[in-house]
Design a protein around this motif. Structure first.
Motif, PDB file in Angstrom:
ATOM      1  N   SER A 269     -34.000  -9.401-126.187  1.00  0.00           N
ATOM      2  CA  SER A 269     -32.742  -9.555-126.030  1.00  0.00           C
ATOM      3  C   SER A 269     -32.487  -9.284-124.496  1.00  0.00           C
ATOM      4  N   ILE A 270     -33.323  -8.891-123.772  1.00  0.00           N
ATOM      5  CA  ILE A 270     -33.540  -8.610-121.689  1.00  0.00           C
ATOM      6  C   ILE A 270     -33.696 -10.216-121.715  1.00  0.00           C
ATOM      7  N   ILE A 271     -34.698 -10.692-122.325  1.00  0.00           N
ATOM      8  CA  ILE A 271     -34.769 -12.452-121.892  1.00  0.00           C
ATOM      9  C   ILE A 271     -34.175 -13.255-121.828  1.00  0.00           C
ATOM     10  N   ILE A 272     -32.937 -13.369-122.782  1.00  0.00           N
ATOM     11  CA  ILE A 272     -32.322 -13.795-123.637  1.00  0.00           C
ATOM     12  C   ILE A 272     -31.021 -13.746-122.186  1.00  0.00           C
ATOM     13  N   VAL A 273     -30.579 -12.573-122.507  1.00  0.00           N
ATOM     14  CA  VAL A 273     -29.295 -12.634-121.023  1.00  0.00           C
ATOM     15  C   VAL A 273     -30.201 -12.761-120.046  1.00  0.00           C
ATOM     16  N   THR A 274     -31.148 -12.639-119.588  1.00  0.00           N
ATOM     17  CA  THR A 274     -31.376 -13.139-117.983  1.00  0.00           C
ATOM     18  C   THR A 274     -31.345 -14.236-117.954  1.00  0.00           C
ATOM     19  N   VAL A 275     -31.875 -15.347-118.831  1.00  0.00           N
ATOM     20  CA  VAL A 275     -32.072 -16.784-118.753  1.00  0.00           C
ATOM     21  C   VAL A 275     -30.274 -16.794-118.770  1.00  0.00           C
ATOM     22  N   LEU A 276     -29.438 -16.676-119.559  1.00  0.00           N
ATOM     23  CA  LEU A 276     -27.955 -16.917-119.587  1.00  0.00           C
ATOM     24  C   LEU A 276     -27.401 -16.256-118.223  1.00  0.00           C
ATOM     25  N   ILE A 277     -27.134 -15.769-117.848  1.00  0.00           N
ATOM     26  CA  ILE A 277     -27.174 -14.858-117.109  1.00  0.00           C
ATOM     27  C   ILE A 277     -27.239 -16.235-115.494  1.00  0.00           C
ATOM     28  N   ARG A 278     -28.699 -16.407-115.735  1.00  0.00           N
ATOM     29  CA  ARG A 278     -29.287 -17.782-114.473  1.00  0.00           C
ATOM     30  C   ARG A 278     -29.028 -19.326-114.848  1.00  0.00           C
ATOM     31  N   LEU A 279     -28.508 -18.815-116.093  1.00  0.00           N
ATOM     32  CA  LEU A 279     -27.563 -20.466-116.026  1.00  0.00           C
ATOM     33  C   LEU A 279     -26.425 -20.703-116.003  1.00  0.00           C
ATOM     34  N   VAL A 280     -25.795 -19.540-116.188  1.00  0.00           N
ATOM     35  CA  VAL A 280     -24.465 -18.834-115.586  1.00  0.00           C
ATOM     36  C   VAL A 280     -24.409 -19.326-114.075  1.00  0.00           C
ATOM     37  N   LEU A 281     -25.250 -18.592-113.024  1.00  0.00           N
ATOM     38  CA  LEU A 281     -25.445 -18.961-111.895  1.00  0.00           C
ATOM     39  C   LEU A 281     -26.254 -20.315-111.663  1.00  0.00           C
ATOM     40  N   MET A 282     -26.080 -20.436-112.340  1.00  0.00           N
ATOM     41  CA  MET A 282     -26.871 -22.217-111.924  1.00  0.00           C
ATOM     42  C   MET A 282     -26.536 -22.809-111.000  1.00  0.00           C
TER      43      MET A 282
END
Length: 246
Positions: free
Chosen positions: A54-67
């Motif tokens: 879950s931490i990995i998924i949420v981290t990737v989602l946040i980074r995609l939003v901030l990309m």
């Protein structure tokens, strides 16, 4: 890297050891920290209580939003680097410190920015926008009690990595991220002092963050590793520094 310093300050003054719940009060908790904690918990429950995943998924989602913000920051930085020679010419031309000369320098500098479509503040704004989100993720991980009760791969999420693998990976990918960013920074060639400072940071920051990861819960180190790997891939895709001869 300023983020690490800010997180250290906030961890001391924002009660990072206080569990986050739906009853937690304050704008910081209700708008930033609790929603991220809620997302982490619900994704983990969907994957059979795999909080590490879950931490990995949420981290990737946040980074995609901030990309988009990161891309804007990188492009702004590149634009500033491209006009550095002209900026230095203006500084030499108007080297006198009297008010009239400095006014001319400021005027021609702004004209240079406008002519090349450069906004000197564009590189800073994305950083300030990202800060609350990334720091909130840090708080969500540290203050979500459910995370401490589960393991992921070879480590307990609530305890430091017993084999030091995550701290090593954190340091390695922090180094790679900074190295790639430096490879695209052409202004360092014309600014020896900046080059020395960047070289020092290139080695100091990975060591510092790696040491932090030795003592923090492995869940936080997992967040750092995931975010750093994402940023390395992002820089490679955007700037393609290995394909550019500097």
């Amino acid at each position: 890297m300023t983020l690490i310093g800010v997180m250290a300050i906030l961890s001391g003054c924002m009660e990072v050891d206080q569990p986050i719940t739906a009853e937690s009060e304050g704008i910081w908790n209700t708008i930033f920290v609790y929603p991220l904690s809620w997302v982490i918990i619900n994704i983990a429950e969907f994957f059979n209580n795999s909080y590490g995943l879950s931490i990995i998924i949420v981290t990737v989602l946040i980074r995609l939003v901030l990309m988009p913000l990161n891309i804007k920051q990188l492009k702004s930085s590149k634009s500033m680097q491209e006009i550095q020679p002209k900026l230095q010419e203006l500084q030499k031309k108007y080297s006198s410190k009297d008010a009239n000369t400095q006014q001319k320098l400021q005027k021609e500098t702004m004209e240079l920015f406008q002519k090349n479509g450069v906004n000197p503040l564009a590189g800073c704004l994305p950083i300030f926008v990202q800060m609350p989100i990334l720091i909130a993720m840090y708080h969500a991980i540290m203050r979500t009690n459910e995370i401490n009760s589960y393991s992921f791969l070879w480590f307990e999420l609530g305890s430091p990595d017993p084999f030091f693998i995550l701290p090593i990976l954190t340091g390695v990918f922090t180094y790679l991220q900074q190295k790639l960013m430096m490879s695209t920074n052409t202004s360092m060639k014309s600014n020896p002092q900046m080059a020395i400072q960047m070289q020092v940071m290139l080695y100091v920051m990975p060591i510092m963050i790696g040491v932090f990861a030795l003592f923090f819960p492995a869940a936080l180190a997992l967040y750092w590793v995931t975010g750093n790997i994402f940023m390395v891939i992002q820089v490679l895709l955007i700037n393609k520094p290995m394909m550019t001869n500097k």
